[in-house]
Design an enzyme around this catalytic site. Structure first.
Site, PDB file in Angstrom:
ATOM      1  N   ASN A  48     -76.664 -19.293  28.317  1.00 15.95           N
ATOM      2  CA  ASN A  48     -75.733 -19.770  27.290  1.00 15.95           C
ATOM      3  C   ASN A  48     -74.835 -18.643  26.791  1.00 15.95           C
ATOM      4  O   ASN A  48     -74.200 -18.768  25.753  1.00 15.95           O
ATOM      5  CB  ASN A  48     -76.498 -20.380  26.119  1.00 15.95           C
ATOM      6  CG  ASN A  48     -77.346 -21.553  26.551  1.00 15.95           C
ATOM      7  OD1 ASN A  48     -76.870 -22.432  27.262  1.00 15.95           O
ATOM      8  ND2 ASN A  48     -78.616 -21.567  26.150  1.00 15.95           N
ATOM      9  N   HIS A 134     -80.539 -32.151  19.011  1.00 17.46           N
ATOM     10  CA  HIS A 134     -81.443 -31.081  19.455  1.00 17.46           C
ATOM     11  C   HIS A 134     -82.797 -31.149  18.745  1.00 17.46           C
ATOM     12  O   HIS A 134     -82.892 -31.567  17.591  1.00 17.46           O
ATOM     13  CB  HIS A 134     -80.772 -29.740  19.150  1.00 17.46           C
ATOM     14  CG  HIS A 134     -81.451 -28.559  19.751  1.00 17.46           C
ATOM     15  ND1 HIS A 134     -82.286 -27.744  19.024  1.00 17.46           N
ATOM     16  CD2 HIS A 134     -81.417 -28.054  21.007  1.00 17.46           C
ATOM     17  CE1 HIS A 134     -82.726 -26.770  19.818  1.00 17.46           C
ATOM     18  NE2 HIS A 134     -82.212 -26.932  21.014  1.00 17.46           N
ATOM     19  N   GLU A 178     -74.749 -32.981  17.014  1.00 23.67           N
ATOM     20  CA  GLU A 178     -74.286 -31.770  17.671  1.00 23.67           C
ATOM     21  C   GLU A 178     -72.783 -31.949  17.885  1.00 23.67           C
ATOM     22  O   GLU A 178     -72.315 -33.076  18.044  1.00 23.67           O
ATOM     23  CB  GLU A 178     -74.978 -31.587  19.033  1.00 23.67           C
ATOM     24  CG  GLU A 178     -76.458 -31.309  18.914  1.00 23.67           C
ATOM     25  CD  GLU A 178     -77.154 -31.076  20.263  1.00 23.67           C
ATOM     26  OE1 GLU A 178     -76.524 -30.549  21.195  1.00 23.67           O
ATOM     27  OE2 GLU A 178     -78.334 -31.434  20.365  1.00 23.67           O
ATOM     28  N   SER A 182     -75.986 -30.343  24.024  1.00 28.70           N
ATOM     29  CA  SER A 182     -76.492 -29.236  24.824  1.00 28.70           C
ATOM     30  C   SER A 182     -76.912 -29.643  26.224  1.00 28.70           C
ATOM     31  O   SER A 182     -76.876 -28.828  27.133  1.00 28.70           O
ATOM     32  CB  SER A 182     -77.649 -28.561  24.097  1.00 28.70           C
ATOM     33  OG  SER A 182     -78.657 -29.498  23.795  1.00 28.70           O
ATOM     34  N   ASP A 207     -74.015 -29.395  14.324  1.00 28.27           N
ATOM     35  CA  ASP A 207     -74.692 -28.312  15.032  1.00 28.27           C
ATOM     36  C   ASP A 207     -73.752 -27.857  16.148  1.00 28.27           C
ATOM     37  O   ASP A 207     -73.594 -28.538  17.151  1.00 28.27           O
ATOM     38  CB  ASP A 207     -76.015 -28.839  15.594  1.00 28.27           C
ATOM     39  CG  ASP A 207     -76.735 -27.815  16.468  1.00 28.27           C
ATOM     40  OD1 ASP A 207     -76.131 -26.792  16.831  1.00 28.27           O
ATOM     41  OD2 ASP A 207     -77.913 -28.060  16.792  1.00 28.27           O
ATOM     42  N   HIS A 210     -73.304 -24.816  20.777  1.00 31.42           N
ATOM     43  CA  HIS A 210     -72.620 -24.558  22.047  1.00 31.42           C
ATOM     44  C   HIS A 210     -71.115 -24.433  21.872  1.00 31.42           C
ATOM     45  O   HIS A 210     -70.361 -24.508  22.835  1.00 31.42           O
ATOM     46  CB  HIS A 210     -72.982 -25.642  23.064  1.00 31.42           C
ATOM     47  CG  HIS A 210     -74.445 -25.626  23.383  1.00 31.42           C
ATOM     48  ND1 HIS A 210     -74.989 -24.786  24.326  1.00 31.42           N
ATOM     49  CD2 HIS A 210     -75.490 -26.282  22.810  1.00 31.42           C
ATOM     50  CE1 HIS A 210     -76.307 -24.945  24.340  1.00 31.42           C
ATOM     51  NE2 HIS A 210     -76.627 -25.847  23.427  1.00 31.42           N
ATOM     52  N   LYS A 228     -75.960 -17.735  21.494  1.00 29.83           N
ATOM     53  CA  LYS A 228     -75.307 -18.273  22.693  1.00 29.83           C
ATOM     54  C   LYS A 228     -73.954 -17.592  22.907  1.00 29.83           C
ATOM     55  O   LYS A 228     -73.922 -16.485  23.417  1.00 29.83           O
ATOM     56  CB  LYS A 228     -75.266 -19.790  22.593  1.00 29.83           C
ATOM     57  CG  LYS A 228     -76.690 -20.320  22.748  1.00 29.83           C
ATOM     58  CD  LYS A 228     -76.908 -21.767  22.485  1.00 29.83           C
ATOM     59  CE  LYS A 228     -78.408 -22.048  22.611  1.00 29.83           C
ATOM     60  NZ  LYS A 228     -78.816 -23.286  21.973  1.00 29.83           N
TER      61      LYS A 228
HETATM   62  C1  LIG Z   1     -80.045 -23.493  21.180  1.00 36.29           C
HETATM   63  C2  LIG Z   1     -79.817 -24.555  20.194  1.00 36.29           C
HETATM   64  C3  LIG Z   1     -80.296 -24.447  18.887  1.00 36.29           C
HETATM   65  C4  LIG Z   1     -81.221 -23.344  18.455  1.00 36.29           C
HETATM   66  O1  LIG Z   1     -80.572 -22.112  18.365  1.00 36.29           O
HETATM   67  P1  LIG Z   1     -81.431 -20.779  18.620  1.00 36.29           P
HETATM   68  O2  LIG Z   1     -80.586 -19.711  18.026  1.00 36.29           O
HETATM   69  O3  LIG Z   1     -81.607 -20.648  20.084  1.00 36.29           O
HETATM   70  O4  LIG Z   1     -82.718 -20.959  17.892  1.00 36.29           O
HETATM   71  C5  LIG Z   1     -79.949 -25.439  17.987  1.00 36.29           C
HETATM   72  N1  LIG Z   1     -79.182 -26.486  18.365  1.00 36.29           N
HETATM   73  C6  LIG Z   1     -78.729 -26.622  19.617  1.00 36.29           C
HETATM   74  C7  LIG Z   1     -77.889 -27.795  19.961  1.00 36.29           C
HETATM   75  C8  LIG Z   1     -79.042 -25.678  20.571  1.00 36.29           C
HETATM   76  O5  LIG Z   1     -78.621 -25.845  21.823  1.00 36.29           O
END
Ligand SMILES: *Cc1c(COP(=O)(O)O)cnc(C)c1O
Length: 370
Positions: A48, A134, A178, A182, A207, A210, A228
């Site tokens: 990522n 997520h 989101e 993801s 969220d 990404h 990411k």
């Molecule tokens: C990776 C991810 C998270 C968590 O983030 P981290 O910093 O890896 O704990 C939360 N939401 C989504 C959609 C993700 O892909």
């Protein structure tokens, strides 16, 4: 009750039978996309690190300098003595990029949700969320004790139906999605969700894990990760000054967990500065995903994440193995990460990939999928 190991071995055997055992590999990135596994070098389409910032010279140098000056650990939680000045500098930068009054950095994205959601809603309240949200949103929602209703993925009619049916029975309401999904790579209609939030008196949480640090301006609560596209580690939430002040006093994962290492903060800040100073950089991963999907005649892409849905677990694992034999790391994503029967290869594209890598990958996918 069986002895612990008997119980565990029985459970593991059941997972193995369903091709659902998860195993660790040792992976060592030598740069943003080349990874060593078991002595062989692969090109990764499984990271990522969309902008290749984990190995960017400025980002690395900032971390090294801070490591030497400030040592390794944060020492304590932020509210005790762990609030290094680099926090405020980085949070100002984040708030500027997201177009909000303020920002707050957490331990990681998962911990951000675990802190933010139960701080805002609880028993007697309602969370309405996209069914593909997520695991960290789902876990946080469960922890909060609020009632949870899922709407069909990106289906605004169903989202409204949930709100019409349930909103009146609860006090506060959080609407969550989101921005870029993801495992599917499609994007949410954030503007429409914001309109629903206004109409039904709900707070919108997005969220943007990404995303590339663009402003998801319609949401009151803009969550994201620094693990990411920023190439580091950490999570954040952007919003009003009132939201941030409230979370400092109420988000338990903020209060009861140690601060990030100062060197991580220095690298995050440097990474955000690179993103700000080079607007073309954040566009490159999507261009690479577009090239890949055009080469294979896949549907148009909306993000650097491209799923190729195969269906069952075993053939998906086989396809990933074939690609690995060709020198590419691509994850086979299986339930419970995605719904049963939708196991898939998940390609994620980085600014650091070369055109030739993508063309060769597409060729191998065509070959192994035929
Ligand atoms: C990776 C991810 C998270 C968590 O983030 P981290 O910093 O890896 O704990 C939360 N939401 C989504 C959609 C993700 O892909």
């Amino acid at each position: 009750m069986p002895a612990l190991d008997a119980f565990l071995n029985q459970s593991l055997a059941a997972l193995e039978k369903a091709h659902l055992t998860r195993k660790l590999h040792e992976d060592q990135y030598v740069d943003a996309i080349n990874v060593l596994r078991s002595g062989r070098k692969y090109i990764s389409f499984a990271s990522n690190d969309y902008l290749g910032l984990s190995h960017h010279p400025q980002v690395v140098a900032a971390g090294v300098e801070a490591l030497e000056r400030y040592g390794t650990g944060g020492g304590a939680s932020r509210l005790v003595t762990g609030n290094h000045p680099l926090y405020a500098e980085t949070e100002v930068l984040l708030a500027t990029m997201k177009g909000t009054e303020a920002a707050l950095i957490f331990g990681c994205g998962y911990l951000t949700h675990i802190g933010v959601i139960p701080a805002l809603v609880g028993k007697g309240d309602l969370i309405v969320l996209d069914e593909f949200s997520h695991a960290s949103i789902i876990d946080a929602a469960k922890l909060s004790g609020a009632a949870m209703m899922r709407f069909h993925h990106n289906d605004m009619q169903d989202a409204e139906k949930q709100l019409v049916t349930f909103r009146g029975k609860y006090e506060r309401c959080l609407l969550a999605t989101e921005t870029t999904f993801s495992m599917d790579g499609d994007t949410a209609p954030v503007g429409e969700l914001a309109a629903l939030a206004r109409k039904y008196d709900a707070w919108l949480l997005t969220d943007d894990a990404h995303g590339m640090f663009q402003n998801t301006k319609y949401a009151a609560i803009q969550m994201g990760t620094l693990s990411k596209a920023a190439g580091n580690y950490g999570g954040y939430v952007c919003g009003s000054r009132a939201l941030i002040s409230y979370l400092m006093s109420k988000a338990r994962s903020f209060i009861f967990s140690t601060s990030l290492p100062p060197a991580t903060l220095a690298s995050i800040k440097a990474a955000l500065e690179v993103i700000q100073s080079d607007p073309d950089l954040a566009k490159r991963p999507l261009k690479h995903a577009e090239l890949f999907s055009q080469l294979l005649g896949l549907p148009p892409v909306q993000s650097p994440i491209v799923p190729l849905i195969i269906g069952e677990n075993e053939p998906t694992l086989k396809a990933a193995e074939k690609l690995q034999a060709d020198g590419f790391l691509v994850p086979a994503i299986r339930p419970p990460t995605v719904p049963r029967g939708t196991a898939r290869l998940r390609f994620s594209f980085s600014a650091a990939h070369q055109k030739e890598d993508i063309q060769r990958l597409a060729e191998c996918v065509r070959k192994c999928h035929a």
